[in-house]
Design a protein around this motif. Structure first.
Motif, mmCIF file in Angstrom:
data_model
loop_
_atom_site.group_PDB
_atom_site.id
_atom_site.type_symbol
_atom_site.label_atom_id
_atom_site.label_comp_id
_atom_site.label_asym_id
_atom_site.label_seq_id
_atom_site.Cartn_x
_atom_site.Cartn_y
_atom_site.Cartn_z
ATOM 1 N N TYR A 60 0.821 -1.209 0.000
ATOM 2 C CA TYR A 60 0.000 0.000 0.000
ATOM 3 C C TYR A 60 0.860 1.266 0.000
ATOM 4 O O TYR A 60 0.853 2.056 0.931
ATOM 5 N N THR A 88 2.725 -5.166 -2.504
ATOM 6 C CA THR A 88 1.359 -5.342 -2.989
ATOM 7 C C THR A 88 0.648 -3.997 -2.942
ATOM 8 O O THR A 88 0.828 -3.236 -1.989
ATOM 9 N N ASN A 89 -0.156 -3.739 -3.956
ATOM 10 C CA ASN A 89 -0.959 -2.515 -4.035
ATOM 11 C C ASN A 89 -0.069 -1.268 -4.040
ATOM 12 O O ASN A 89 0.009 -0.521 -3.073
ATOM 13 N N TYR A 91 0.687 2.248 -6.092
ATOM 14 C CA TYR A 91 0.050 3.227 -6.972
ATOM 15 C C TYR A 91 1.033 4.364 -7.249
ATOM 16 O O TYR A 91 1.525 5.005 -6.316
ATOM 17 N N ASN A 122 -0.485 -6.188 -7.999
ATOM 18 C CA ASN A 122 -1.365 -5.026 -8.067
ATOM 19 C C ASN A 122 -0.551 -3.727 -8.151
ATOM 20 O O ASN A 122 -0.347 -3.026 -7.175
#
Length: 186
Positions: A60, A88-89, A91, A122
């Motif tokens: 994140y 993971t994740n 952006y 992701n």
């Protein structure tokens, strides 16, 4: 940051050391920072970093935001501007790599790559201007990957700052790459 989960790093200028920001925890947001420039986001004189953001085994991470109002500016790195391994994740939204905040001025580059990313599940790379490096993006071993609306080798106002290679990729699983502009090599 180390152990500062759910933190935001905002409106700072990082110069002359590196990595500028080493992330050792989950749920970190990086907004409106200047890596390798002064606070104007244009002057790179004497402002160099080894790497801008370095992260291993974190989840994140938000580098930039979906509005572009608090984009990060990346210039003058001796290695990778953003190095992320195993997470993971992740952006990466609305940032400028090799372009000033005004979107018309080209500024110092990353010697190796702007984005070096691997071992991620992701990953979302959207609406970034990525220029002036050996590799614009160097990615591999990514599962669930979306890359869209990026300017590779161009600013948002079509000012060229080419990369030697726009996108170099290794293994990608469930990848969507589209709607990005890639400039010709300079």
């Amino acid at each position: 940051s180390g152990g500062a989960t759910n933190s935001t790093i905002k409106f700072l200028a990082f110069a002359n050391f590196g990595p500028a920001l080493r992330i050792n925890t989950d749920s970190i947001t990086v907004l409106g920072n200047y890596f390798g420039t002064d606070l104007t986001g244009i002057d790179t004189t004497g402002n160099q970093v080894y790497s801008s953001i370095y992260s291993i085994n974190n989840d994140y991470l938000f580098i930039g935001d979906s509005t572009g109002l608090t984009r990060n500016i990346f210039a003058n790195a001796n290695d990778a501007h953003v190095y992320i391994s195993n997470g993971t994740n992740i952006y990466i939204d609305h940032n400028n790599f090799g372009f000033a905040l005004d979107n018309t001025t080209t500024i110092g580059h990353a010697t190796l790559t702007n984005l070096q990313l691997g071992g991620i599940t992701n990953l979302y790379i959207r609406d970034n201007a990525v220029g002036g490096s050996n590799y614009g993006l160097f990615i591999g071993n990514i599962t669930n990957f979306v890359m869209s609306h990026n300017f590779i080798g161009l600013s948002r106002t079509n000012v060229p700052n080419p990369n030697s290679i726009g996108l170099f990729s290794g293994q990608l699983t469930n990848a969507i790459i589209g709607d990005s502009v890639n400039a010709a090599l300079g």
